[in-house]
Scaffold this active site. Structure first.
Site, short mmCIF file in Angstrom:
data_model
loop_
_atom_site.label_atom_id
_atom_site.label_comp_id
_atom_site.label_asym_id
_atom_site.label_seq_id
_atom_site.Cartn_x
_atom_site.Cartn_y
_atom_site.Cartn_z
N HIS A 176 0.85 -1.19 0.00
CA HIS A 176 0.00 0.00 0.00
C HIS A 176 0.89 1.24 0.00
O HIS A 176 1.85 1.30 0.75
CB HIS A 176 -0.89 0.00 1.24
CG HIS A 176 -1.65 1.27 1.44
ND1 HIS A 176 -2.42 1.85 0.45
CD2 HIS A 176 -1.75 2.11 2.51
CE1 HIS A 176 -2.97 2.97 0.91
NE2 HIS A 176 -2.57 3.15 2.15
N HIS A 178 0.92 5.81 -0.85
CA HIS A 178 0.19 7.04 -1.18
C HIS A 178 0.89 7.75 -2.33
O HIS A 178 1.03 8.97 -2.33
CB HIS A 178 0.07 7.96 0.04
CG HIS A 178 -0.94 7.52 1.04
ND1 HIS A 178 -2.06 8.27 1.35
CD2 HIS A 178 -1.04 6.39 1.78
CE1 HIS A 178 -2.79 7.61 2.26
NE2 HIS A 178 -2.19 6.48 2.54
N TYR A 191 7.93 -13.12 -23.51
CA TYR A 191 8.70 -11.95 -23.09
C TYR A 191 9.68 -12.39 -21.99
O TYR A 191 9.37 -13.24 -21.17
CB TYR A 191 7.77 -10.87 -22.55
CG TYR A 191 8.45 -9.62 -22.08
CD1 TYR A 191 8.66 -8.54 -22.95
CD2 TYR A 191 8.92 -9.51 -20.77
CE1 TYR A 191 9.29 -7.38 -22.53
CE2 TYR A 191 9.56 -8.35 -20.34
CZ TYR A 191 9.75 -7.30 -21.22
OH TYR A 191 10.37 -6.16 -20.79
N HIS A 206 -8.79 7.14 -1.01
CA HIS A 206 -7.69 6.70 -0.19
C HIS A 206 -6.41 6.52 -1.04
O HIS A 206 -5.59 7.42 -1.11
CB HIS A 206 -8.08 5.42 0.55
CG HIS A 206 -7.11 5.00 1.59
ND1 HIS A 206 -7.45 4.18 2.64
CD2 HIS A 206 -5.79 5.24 1.75
CE1 HIS A 206 -6.37 3.97 3.40
NE2 HIS A 206 -5.37 4.60 2.87
N ASP A 242 0.52 -4.72 -20.31
CA ASP A 242 1.63 -5.65 -20.03
C ASP A 242 1.54 -6.25 -18.63
O ASP A 242 2.14 -7.29 -18.36
CB ASP A 242 2.98 -4.93 -20.17
CG ASP A 242 3.42 -4.83 -21.63
OD1 ASP A 242 3.00 -5.68 -22.44
OD2 ASP A 242 4.19 -3.91 -21.96
#
Lengths: 243, 243, 243, 243
Positions: free
Chosen positions: C101, C103, C235, C177, C126
């Site tokens: 997580h 910001h 790839y 958020h 991708d």
């Protein structure tokens, strides 16, 4: 005519340092930018050579000419292709001793817009005493005959026609091209390029945040400009502690 | 009155470090910014000197005055020209011990827009308990009589008229000028400037992505603010492991 | 229960390194971000401590809990306040081993817009096999009862209601958020946060350049996703030469 | 056939350095980018390996093929998955010796918009002699049959159908994907990617500042392009002082 070598070396150093400062402040990409200094006593103009990598040039690579652009040292590199623009400004703006041209991103973006840069805040007013003009495009004939000189001519014309004081608004946006700034030293001229880039960034953001943003009231503009540059300026120290 | 030299040196160090942190966090260009700290026990205000290069100043260059702005050390540099704004804030916001002013790009852009900064997300709510106000412009008379003091007066007026708590919203945008933030230490006040810059960046982007963006629901705003700053805050450690 | 110390130290190292990578990639400001790793064999969850300066924490500061969030080491720091969100994701997304997580500026800006992130190009395709969802706001009751757990619940609900595969779209925007991403290792989950930040930047720019930008045609989206992640992916190298 | 080892090592060094320059100039995130060089005398194509971390690869990791993409060294890594696009460009653009592909943020954003990049200023005109085209999307069949080769085919088609000269406009935006640039050396091709990224940034800003921005008048465009690239070019030095 023999050159005043001591003075010349000092100017070369000043121009060299100023060119490097442009890089450090992120104002120049690749070789796109140039600083010159005029010493009015000796009549020397020192400018960055054309198209040279900033990271590889040395103080000695700086090019010396007279106010007509004649080379004063044998065997030197070719001067910046914008030399004639600088010379035109020196000929008409009698109090300036340095000119800077860059392709810094936000100032170029404003130049390309064709709009003057509005005075939206004190960051602007601390250095520029009003909106920063954007020139007209050069005509086809002006481009064909003497492009770089005429770029300077159009800058001077813009200040004269609008009755602007080049010492109070030490910079301009050339339509479709980019910013030119000036000052009484290379350090000041570079600083003005730096500030112009920042206030261009801010003005674009401000207009994104609000349509029809308000100009800074004229009495706040004058207050900020005067507290730094007026007769009774009180910003900064009475002596320059940086020296 | 003899100075408490040990305390004074500690405050000078705090102010000096905080000014340097502004630079490291990219919040200050050239000399545009200042941090002060007030020690309410001794009545010392320590602030950055006016117009001095951040990279050349030392701890000793920090300027000491009392709450009326009288110099407390002989031979010192002139204090930041914004000193009177800081003093006005210290006189009315009784719980703060530090004030920071910058010209950081995105917070200035919002200041110039004349709009309050809306609370669009938890990044905002983690530090500011609601929208961040933008002041009115100072009047011509306020600018003419005591500009810097009146800047502080207008900040205080904005909080009082809107019934805002300066400890819950530790910062403001001054219309056409830029951000001021504060806190109970220089570190906190600088951090608030840093956060204000970031949430200004985010809010402008959010409005670019969607017109009429939704305010964060008030119950989420309160939740985030309270989990960091409320009586039962549970974010972070019970002790400050950074010390 | 005695801990498998060797395994635990390896996970702590992985989490510690991943948290530092967030900083190096400019995805985290101050202390706003966290990485956790779940070892499903041992049932260990290792996560960053709450509110700790990234530059001062060490591998040993990483916090260990079980899948219910019970501390497994005595005397350790408090875990990230978002731990319960991570645990909820581990309980419902059975193939993931790491959650991140942040910001980061552009992903938060999109989160605050309330809009899904459209698939405008192959940079998106991708890694993410389709638009990246934005959740609804949590209800007042969800915030009041168990905010962090319910943030996870809403994320899971969003994937389930829209019939999305969390392994094909390894990230989400939480309304008001910010972003959460995940993967089968901390390295992959961090990389997904990095990519999400970049495609959020690009999508906003694209919409500035043209209104009603076109979604990438579905057959190009699938082609790009499959050539990296499909059964016949071609790839990269057949072995991971980075190890 | 025995390889010309000396020539090959020089090309590998050139490709390796160019790939690193992409990183230094901020044009590549993660592994998203590739540079190739073709030596037409020997028929060697050297390209970055697929999906390899830029910070861990060495000169020796560069992959060598012929113009049909056949591997020329045993035991080497897999070439970039975009190799076939490069080969298609080499087959049709007979004067180029290097191709660069990146996912740089602003050029991708323009690619995703589907719009050509307008010539708004001299920064653009100094390198690209007119607007930079954006391709059509590949058809479903083109994607299914030979995606990477057909990407090249669509690039070539775009230049042919619009009667554009690939040496005067050394780059393109592939719709929904990103930029490709080229040149007569890896250094030049990388520089063109760098410049394309910058002028994409500027053009987007200019359009934010003013709706219906004016194209640069054609006579200024030609003047700037010609002073650098025309028969009588006078920008830069007569010899390359960088060598």
């Amino acid at each position: 005519m023999s050159l005043n070598r001591e003075t010349l070396n000092k100017i070369k150093e000043e121009v060299f340092e100023a060119n490097r400062n442009l890089i450090e402040q992120g104002l120049v990409t690749l070789t796109w930018g140039n600083v010159s200094v005029l010493n009015r006593t000796e009549g020397y103009v020192v400018i960055k050579p054309s198209g040279v990598d900033y990271h590889k040039m040395s103080r000695e690579d700086m090019v010396v000419t007279d106010l007509e652009g004649n080379s004063l040292e044998s065997g030197q590199l070719k001067p910046s292709s914008d030399l004639k623009t600088h010379l035109e400004l020196y000929r008409h703006f009698h109090s300036i001793s340095s000119v800077v041209h860059t392709h810094s991103v936000h100032a170029v973006s404003w130049s390309q817009s064709g709009r003057d840069l509005p005075t939206y805040g004190t960051t602007h007013a601390d250095t520029f005493n009003g909106d920063i003009p954007n020139t007209r495009f050069l005509t086809e004939n002006e481009v064909a005959t003497d492009y770089e000189k005429n770029t300077g001519t159009v800058i001077v014309e813009t200040f004269r026609e609008r009755h602007l004081d080049e010492m109070a608004i030490p910079g301009i946006l050339v339509n479709g091209h980019g910013p030119f700034t000036w000052g009484t030293s290379a350090k000041e001229a570079v600083m003005n390029s730096h500030i112009l880039e920042i206030i261009c960034t801010m003005a674009c953001q401000t207009e994104t945040i609000v349509k029809d943003a308000s100009h800074l009231p004229d009495y706040i503009l004058k207050k900020h400009y005067e507290r730094k540059h007026g007769r009774d300026a009180y910003y900064g120290q009475d002596f320059d502690i940086l020296k």
